[in-house]
Enzyme design. Structure first.
Site, PDB file in Angstrom:
ATOM      1  N   SER A 159       0.838  -1.185   0.000  1.00 56.29           N
ATOM      2  CA  SER A 159       0.000   0.000   0.000  1.00 56.29           C
ATOM      3  C   SER A 159       0.880   1.245   0.000  1.00 56.29           C
ATOM      4  CB  SER A 159      -0.967  -0.047   1.193  1.00 56.29           C
ATOM      5  OG  SER A 159      -1.918   0.977   1.120  1.00 56.29           O
ATOM      6  N   ASP A 332      -8.598  -4.698  -6.687  1.00 48.22           N
ATOM      7  CA  ASP A 332      -8.152  -3.512  -5.937  1.00 48.22           C
ATOM      8  C   ASP A 332      -8.387  -2.264  -6.779  1.00 48.22           C
ATOM      9  OD1 ASP A 332      -6.890  -1.586  -4.434  1.00 48.22           O
ATOM     10  OD2 ASP A 332      -4.934  -2.579  -4.405  1.00 48.22           O
ATOM     11  N   HIS A 365      -8.345  -4.023  -1.982  1.00 47.98           N
ATOM     12  CA  HIS A 365      -7.016  -3.588  -1.561  1.00 47.98           C
ATOM     13  C   HIS A 365      -6.465  -4.426  -0.407  1.00 47.98           C
ATOM     14  CE1 HIS A 365      -3.626  -0.921  -1.263  1.00 47.98           C
ATOM     15  NE2 HIS A 365      -3.921  -0.570  -0.032  1.00 47.98           N
TER      16      HIS A 365
END
EC number: 2.3.1.31
Length: 416
Positions: A159, A332, A365
């Site tokens: 991330s 995602d 995600h």
């Protein structure tokens, strides 16, 4: 042989932030695993609200405090956020590598941030200098110097931690052999910028935020922080995963709306599973995280642009001569496969050996945290072998065409 987990706070002295402001003493909380042999160090960069506790289940903080919530300012940090990936015999094997994970400046898990005491004895609050991802990278470099670690075998991040890892390739290209960015991007798109802005507005319009000076107040901006976290969770999930997990189901008659007050008419309508889930996540989050830190860290993420100061992403990465692995997940929409491919193209333009591993996933995600079976094998192989002999460019394009650049896959592109 591996040594016991080292959980500590390092005082790195005066630190000047990219904004031009300085603090007298930057303290960085970190955990280290394994034994350093000179060329086996791996730095792991945590995600937005993560901590240095990447793998251990019982740290030095537990032993010293008898099992209390963690290091100073941790407010009950989440434990071992990547324990399926980091540890003895795992993808990042702590019997083989010396692994360091440091909490970033601006956070609230032991590293200097808004909740820390300023020289006047009061919490910094919003007087703490604005932080950038570049500041995180520079602080990590200072910490590694403190630990006696020079060149890294790898920097790995997920991330916004993946952005942090990419920043290492730009800022310290000679200090790292391998860069791994999982579910990351060169920059956020406008939709994500918009949602982050709304999340911050939820905090700063909470009447209990008090301009950031709420640390001595009876109640802080818990409602605003809870809303901000709920917005974040919606960003981390995919439409498919939300439909499969929650659908339109009601939560049940025994469930109550106790996180936020509701209007009287709400009792006529069902309190749905998805609402209950978001309320539960928000309630957990406000017990462990600082509202000002959320403001600081999301702004750092929003501001990051790989090409800043350069003509292009490729120009920014031009000095890096190592190898790179990018991992993305089809479900995602926060950091998309297309965004990862853009970074892969920048590495290719510089003739950097790069693999882009795309996992077909419905998890959104959060897949990089909840799908260790998909993250671990390619990561392990890359750390051992780089991209040599693992012909990612031989994969067949998803549409059946001749483009070999990248394709969604169900299994690892790297044979074990």
């Amino acid at each position: 042989m591996p040594v016991d987990t080292d959980a500590a706070v390092a005082d790195l002295g005066e630190f000047r932030f990219e904004c031009g402001e300085s603090i007298e003493n930057l303290e960085v909380a970190y955990e280290a695993y394994g034994e350093f042999t000179g060329d086996n160090a791996i730095l792991i960069c945590h995600a937005l609200t993560g901590s240095q506790n990447v793998a251990s289940h019982r740290t030095q903080w537990d032993r010293q405090s008898g099992g209390s919530s963690g290091p100073p300012n941790s407010a009950g940090q989440a434990r071992a956020w990547w324990s399926d990936i980091v540890g003895s015999g795992k993808a990042i094997d702590t019997t083989e590598y010396y692994v360091v994970c440091a909490n970033v400046p601006g956070s609230c898990y032991g590293t200097s941030g808004p909740a820390n005491e300023a020289p006047d004895g009061e919490p910094y609050g919003t007087r703490f200098p604005p932080v950038s991802i570049g500041d995180w990278t520079r602080a990590q470099r200072r910490l590694l110097d403190h630990l006696g670690v020079g060149r890294l075998h790898a920097v790995v991040g997920g991330s916004v931690g993946g952005m942090n890892a990419l920043d290492w390739a730009v800022r310290y290209p000679d200090d790292v052999q391998c860069v791994v960015a999982v579910a990351a991007a060169a920059r956020l798109d406008p939709q994500c910028l918009a949602l982050d802005g709304i999340a911050r507005r939820a905090i700063t319009t909470d009447p209990n935020w008090h301009g950031g000076d709420y640390y001595d107040a009876e109640t802080g901006p818990t409602d605003g922080l809870a809303l901000a976290r709920q917005i974040g969770h919606v960003m981390y999930l995919s439409k498919s995963s939300m439909d499969q997990k929650f659908g339109r189901r009601a939560a049940g008659r025994d469930m109550v709306r106790d996180t936020f007050p509701s209007d009287p008419a709400a009792d006529f309508f069902p309190y749905r599973d998805i609402e209950s889930y978001l309320d539960y996540q928000a309630e957990k989050f406000v017990d462990r995280f600082d509202a000002n830190s959320y403001l600081y860290l999301t702004r750092a993420m929003d501001d990051y642009d790989l090409s800043e100061g350069y003509e292009s992403d490729a120009a920014a990465l031009a000095a890096f001569e190592g190898e790179a692995l990018l991992m993305s997940f089809t479900g995602d929409w926060h950091f998309t496969t297309e965004q990862s491919e853009t970074v892969a193209e920048a590495f290719r333009a510089d003739d950097v050996p790069v693999a882009h591993h795309v996992v077909e996933s419905d998890h959104g995600h959060d897949a990089f945290l909840v799908e260790p079976e998909n993250v671990g094998p390619p990561l392990r192989d890359f750390l051992h072998n780089g991209v040599r002999g693992q012909a990612v460019t031989d994969t067949v394009a998803a549409d059946g065409g001749d483009d070999p650049e990248f394709a969604p896959v169900h299994t690892s592109l790297f044979s074990g």
